[in-house]
Design an enzyme around this catalytic site. Sequence first.
Site, PDB file in Angstrom:
ATOM      1  N   TYR A 114      66.871  32.175  15.069  1.00  0.00           N
ATOM      2  CA  TYR A 114      65.757  31.370  15.263  1.00  0.00           C
ATOM      3  C   TYR A 114      65.727  30.488  14.058  1.00  0.00           C
ATOM      4  O   TYR A 114      66.666  30.176  13.301  1.00  0.00           O
ATOM      5  CB  TYR A 114      64.569  32.360  15.712  1.00  0.00           C
ATOM      6  CG  TYR A 114      63.426  31.368  16.160  1.00  0.00           C
ATOM      7  CD1 TYR A 114      63.605  30.438  17.143  1.00  0.00           C
ATOM      8  CD2 TYR A 114      62.052  31.482  15.654  1.00  0.00           C
ATOM      9  CE1 TYR A 114      62.345  29.789  17.733  1.00  0.00           C
ATOM     10  CE2 TYR A 114      61.068  30.921  16.090  1.00  0.00           C
ATOM     11  CZ  TYR A 114      61.384  29.992  17.058  1.00  0.00           C
ATOM     12  OH  TYR A 114      60.121  29.329  17.790  1.00  0.00           O
ATOM     13  N   LYS A 169      69.682  38.321  44.550  1.00  0.00           N
ATOM     14  CA  LYS A 169      70.633  37.630  44.441  1.00  0.00           C
ATOM     15  C   LYS A 169      70.998  37.076  43.194  1.00  0.00           C
ATOM     16  O   LYS A 169      72.150  37.114  42.721  1.00  0.00           O
ATOM     17  CB  LYS A 169      70.088  36.175  45.208  1.00  0.00           C
ATOM     18  CG  LYS A 169      71.111  35.038  45.269  1.00  0.00           C
ATOM     19  CD  LYS A 169      71.889  35.409  46.493  1.00  0.00           C
ATOM     20  CE  LYS A 169      72.826  34.400  46.886  1.00  0.00           C
ATOM     21  NZ  LYS A 169      72.435  33.064  47.547  1.00  0.00           N
ATOM     22  N   ALA A 272      70.804  24.975  59.302  1.00  0.00           N
ATOM     23  CA  ALA A 272      71.648  24.802  57.983  1.00  0.00           C
ATOM     24  C   ALA A 272      72.928  25.521  58.183  1.00  0.00           C
ATOM     25  O   ALA A 272      73.962  24.955  57.740  1.00  0.00           O
ATOM     26  CB  ALA A 272      70.722  25.356  56.888  1.00  0.00           C
TER      27      ALA A 272
END
Length: 469
Positions: A114, A169, A272
């Site tokens: 950082y 997923k 689709a």
Amino acid sequence: MATVPSVSYSITVRLEVPAGGKAVSQLTHAVESAGGVVTALDVTNAGHEKLRIDVTCAARDTDHAQAIVDQLEVVEGVVIHKVSDRTFLMHLGGKIEMKSKVPLRNRDELSMAYTPGVARVSLAIARNKEDARRLTIKRNTVAVVTDGSAVLGLGNIGPEAALPVMEGKAALFKRFAGIDAWPICLDTQDVDEIVRTVQVIAPGFGGINLEDIGAPRCFEVERRLRELLDIPVFHDDQHGTAICVLAALKNALRVVNKGIENVKITMAGAGAAGNAVLRLLLAAGARNVIVCDYLGAVHKGRDDLDESLQWIADHTNIEGYSGDLRGAVKDADVFVGVSAPGILTADDIATMAADAVVFALANPEPEVSPDEAAQHAAVVATGRSDYPNQINNVLAFPGVFRGLLDAQAGGVTQEMLLAAADALAAVVTPEELGPNYIVPSVFHPDVATAVAAAVREAAGGRARGFTEA
């Protein structure tokens, strides 16, 4: 609804029984008499008078699970304490998390990860945006985007209800291809808003996976995003399904010794998935295809054709058949269903050509009973995990995105989809190929790597190397 007990409806019943007597031995009998399957029986606490036992068993559905619990309650001496749905337990708190890849053990490491050290990396990317692929998560991150309008077979259930599916997923991306994916569930079903939202978040990702967006909106969303973005946009419901269907069909036709250019193919479903499957089949050499929707065969004479259906009418049904699905199936060599449950019977399959191939992919209930179809067809495939030849998109999308990310591809081409299908089909060796094995298991170690290599090559060769800063 499941026809046999499934782990998807697995429950664990925590109960107490007397330490002596026959109660323990009666537990398994009680579950089996209710039609369930005991998968584990664990004694979690033992005393002189009582035993605490966790009975884990599989049911057909939630009503059946309750019937099993009711049957356990009537066993003499049994006291039910708690019933846990194992699927819901798995989802508590979500299924994915973010972890740091670098240690943050001291001030030095913090200063590099950082501020102030990170500023040097940001300035380098500001000078050359392409360095973001090399120096950030962009090189290995995919956004899984949905509007919740066509989730699994559940319909338009909204973005919150879609989140568990998108989490799953993302978990599959990680498990099978080492890709970091993140669910993006949008509270809008407006095409303009979806497109603009994905466009403005795209800098943080190396690819976009569109998921469970209803037709016909999904076609416009995908088309516009492909025009706008310089990263791959892949609609899994379309292209993932198409890859898997083509791979499976190539092998099924090898089993029955037929060529794709010579067979009659009847399809049910023009949404689709159906549209994408059709386009890939035609690209692979199919010539004689009839597509049916809920009104019957799609043909040039219909007066209700939108842009998508018009394309289908212009490229299929060369003889102008205008009847229903049952008539279209007659004498067909192949049936591919990506539509609705129970629309065909065994008698319909019996009218197909000899050595027919049936892909009944509606899930969880197929277009025709697989058991009935198998009485007349040489090869049967479904989208279900409890039958052979499961056509599952996880066979395709992890490897496809692995190849796209490795090649730093800017988009997805038809050549890549065809290459992925060929690679997936080739995972099944000639020695393994048979009526009950036309696609490999999703856990086959070669699936993702073979598909990734094929996509990478189609995208322009080997992956570009990453050098250290």
